[in-house]
Design an enzyme around this catalytic site. Sequence first.
Site, PDB file in Angstrom:
ATOM      1  N   GLU A  54       0.843  -1.204   0.000  1.00  0.00           N
ATOM      2  CA  GLU A  54       0.000   0.000   0.000  1.00  0.00           C
ATOM      3  C   GLU A  54       0.872   1.246   0.000  1.00  0.00           C
ATOM      4  O   GLU A  54       2.089   1.166   0.099  1.00  0.00           O
ATOM      5  CB  GLU A  54      -0.844   0.018   1.291  1.00  0.00           C
ATOM      6  CG  GLU A  54      -2.100  -0.824   1.234  1.00  0.00           C
ATOM      7  CD  GLU A  54      -3.269  -0.046   0.639  1.00  0.00           C
ATOM      8  OE1 GLU A  54      -3.047   1.098   0.190  1.00  0.00           O
ATOM      9  OE2 GLU A  54      -4.380  -0.581   0.624  1.00  0.00           O
ATOM     10  N   ARG A  83      -7.386   0.681  13.357  1.00  0.00           N
ATOM     11  CA  ARG A  83      -6.004   0.987  12.982  1.00  0.00           C
ATOM     12  C   ARG A  83      -5.998   2.063  11.905  1.00  0.00           C
ATOM     13  O   ARG A  83      -6.984   2.254  11.204  1.00  0.00           O
ATOM     14  CB  ARG A  83      -5.260  -0.261  12.497  1.00  0.00           C
ATOM     15  CG  ARG A  83      -5.724  -0.790  11.136  1.00  0.00           C
ATOM     16  CD  ARG A  83      -4.639  -1.653  10.498  1.00  0.00           C
ATOM     17  NE  ARG A  83      -5.118  -2.463   9.389  1.00  0.00           N
ATOM     18  CZ  ARG A  83      -5.194  -2.063   8.119  1.00  0.00           C
ATOM     19  NH1 ARG A  83      -4.877  -0.816   7.793  1.00  0.00           N
ATOM     20  NH2 ARG A  83      -5.609  -2.875   7.184  1.00  0.00           N
ATOM     21  N   ASN A 118      -5.129   3.586   8.360  1.00  0.00           N
ATOM     22  CA  ASN A 118      -5.012   3.023   7.021  1.00  0.00           C
ATOM     23  C   ASN A 118      -4.261   4.046   6.152  1.00  0.00           C
ATOM     24  O   ASN A 118      -3.208   4.516   6.539  1.00  0.00           O
ATOM     25  CB  ASN A 118      -6.411   2.642   6.512  1.00  0.00           C
ATOM     26  CG  ASN A 118      -6.376   1.620   5.404  1.00  0.00           C
ATOM     27  OD1 ASN A 118      -5.493   0.769   5.369  1.00  0.00           O
ATOM     28  ND2 ASN A 118      -7.308   1.686   4.481  1.00  0.00           N
ATOM     29  N   GLU A 146     -12.536  -5.710   9.801  1.00  0.00           N
ATOM     30  CA  GLU A 146     -13.235  -6.236   8.611  1.00  0.00           C
ATOM     31  C   GLU A 146     -13.409  -7.743   8.797  1.00  0.00           C
ATOM     32  O   GLU A 146     -12.456  -8.423   9.182  1.00  0.00           O
ATOM     33  CB  GLU A 146     -12.385  -6.052   7.360  1.00  0.00           C
ATOM     34  CG  GLU A 146     -12.284  -4.663   6.832  1.00  0.00           C
ATOM     35  CD  GLU A 146     -11.328  -4.618   5.640  1.00  0.00           C
ATOM     36  OE1 GLU A 146     -11.737  -4.134   4.585  1.00  0.00           O
ATOM     37  OE2 GLU A 146     -10.183  -5.079   5.775  1.00  0.00           O
ATOM     38  N   ASN A 149      -9.774   5.402   3.060  1.00  0.00           N
ATOM     39  CA  ASN A 149      -8.825   5.026   2.031  1.00  0.00           C
ATOM     40  C   ASN A 149      -8.314   6.229   1.248  1.00  0.00           C
ATOM     41  O   ASN A 149      -8.005   7.251   1.849  1.00  0.00           O
ATOM     42  CB  ASN A 149      -9.410   3.902   1.163  1.00  0.00           C
ATOM     43  CG  ASN A 149      -8.674   2.599   1.409  1.00  0.00           C
ATOM     44  OD1 ASN A 149      -7.452   2.600   1.499  1.00  0.00           O
ATOM     45  ND2 ASN A 149      -9.391   1.499   1.525  1.00  0.00           N
ATOM     46  N   ASP A 199     -10.024   1.972  -3.589  1.00  0.00           N
ATOM     47  CA  ASP A 199      -9.026   1.887  -2.509  1.00  0.00           C
ATOM     48  C   ASP A 199      -8.118   3.114  -2.577  1.00  0.00           C
ATOM     49  O   ASP A 199      -8.594   4.231  -2.411  1.00  0.00           O
ATOM     50  CB  ASP A 199      -8.285   0.536  -2.654  1.00  0.00           C
ATOM     51  CG  ASP A 199      -7.529   0.140  -1.414  1.00  0.00           C
ATOM     52  OD1 ASP A 199      -7.089   1.027  -0.680  1.00  0.00           O
ATOM     53  OD2 ASP A 199      -7.333  -1.065  -1.181  1.00  0.00           O
TER      54      ASP A 199
HETATM   55  C1  BGC Z   1      -7.275  -1.870   3.699  1.00  0.00           C
HETATM   56  C2  BGC Z   1      -7.692  -3.313   3.726  1.00  0.00           C
HETATM   57  C3  BGC Z   1      -9.029  -3.445   2.999  1.00  0.00           C
HETATM   58  C4  BGC Z   1      -8.944  -2.855   1.615  1.00  0.00           C
HETATM   59  C5  BGC Z   1     -10.264  -2.894   0.861  1.00  0.00           C
HETATM   60  C6  BGC Z   1      -7.239  -1.409   2.288  1.00  0.00           C
HETATM   61  O1  BGC Z   1      -6.837  -0.078   2.255  1.00  0.00           O
HETATM   62  O2  BGC Z   1      -6.021  -1.709   4.336  1.00  0.00           O
HETATM   63  O3  BGC Z   1      -7.793  -3.771   5.044  1.00  0.00           O
HETATM   64  O4  BGC Z   1      -9.381  -4.802   2.925  1.00  0.00           O
HETATM   65  O5  BGC Z   1      -8.514  -1.521   1.700  1.00  0.00           O
HETATM   66  O6  BGC Z   1     -11.284  -2.274   1.539  1.00  0.00           O
HETATM   67 CA    CA Z   2      -5.657   1.564   0.927  1.00  0.00          CA
END
Ligand code: BGC
Ligand code: CA
Length: 316
Positions: free
Chosen positions: A22, A108, A110, A128, A162, A213
């Site tokens: 990521e 957490r 992201n 999730e 995201n 995402d």
């Molecule tokens: C998160 C994942 C998630 C995915 C899709 C990512 O940014 O870290 O945990 O499954 O997005 O929603």
């Molecule tokens: Ca992401």
Amino acid sequence: MSASVGGSAVEVFCNRQAILAEGPFYDGITNELIWVDILNNTVNFTNVDSKHTRSISLPENVGSAIPMEGSASQMVALVGRKVCIVDRQTGETQHQLALADQDYPKNRMNDGKCDARGRLWCGTMGYEKSPGEPVSSEGSLYCYDGVTHMLTRKVTDVCVSNGMAWSPGNTKMYYIDSGPRKLWSFDFDDASGCLTNRQVLVDFHDKGVGIPDGMCTDSEGRLWVAGFFGAAVSCWDPATGELLAKIEFPARRTTSCCFGGPDFGWMFVTTARVGAGEEELSEYPLSGAVFLVREVPFGAKGVPPSPFKWAVKSMV
Ligand code: BGC
Ligand code: CA
């Protein structure tokens, strides 16, 4: 490996079989792609010429890691629910700047990104059931200002915070909550960091490009969105919300994208293995790799990403 998929040549840039790669960030000073493997608690630095990768380990899940303005040795990282200054060589935590979601200790951090003024925007997510299946909307989007040292909650009721990006000129901010599969646009006041006039720009239900995402904008303001389960990065018109192009990848769980390389004309795309069963992994053995697209549709180019701006707190 190089393959022509969906009209754009896609090549493997780095394959460490990441669990959840990521947060790609191209550092033009060191010519490295910085990317995290969130669930493996690592920050990776891949040299764009040699493709050599160096990794540092952090004590908890790491949502994102971004260089710091004026410092070659420190960076800001989202560690667990914290905003931390870490040593770029060793990964050692030097300062804890802020703690998010004190009311939701199981959340957490992201995705995170700095705006043009160097403020760090970072979002949280709850548990999730499986990737892409959030069970609650207990996350938030925050802005941490490293000059005033204030952490401000900007958006609440977020499932999986995201992608974020800004328009050229910084009059709009774009933001994705993967839970409801929406890309929102806000009017953005660059001076204050204030968000107003929230609107849905793209609803990803039935668009066939996956769950939205990570995201970035190009120099002309087009939005590029990685689609988890979509094996694609899709491109959207910021004025109309129309689909303009799609780049396909040989990995289903496409997580994020950024521009970088010569003149910011290349695109780097991260992918994940998390949640993929044996069948998916044998069909898509490159899941978890970071890909490179040298010829982006429309000849699109990015702009240099902003580093984090931090003023050390005086001890008076
Ligand atoms: C998160 C994942 C998630 C995915 C899709 C990512 O940014 O870290 O945990 O499954 O997005 O929603
Ligand atoms: Ca992401």
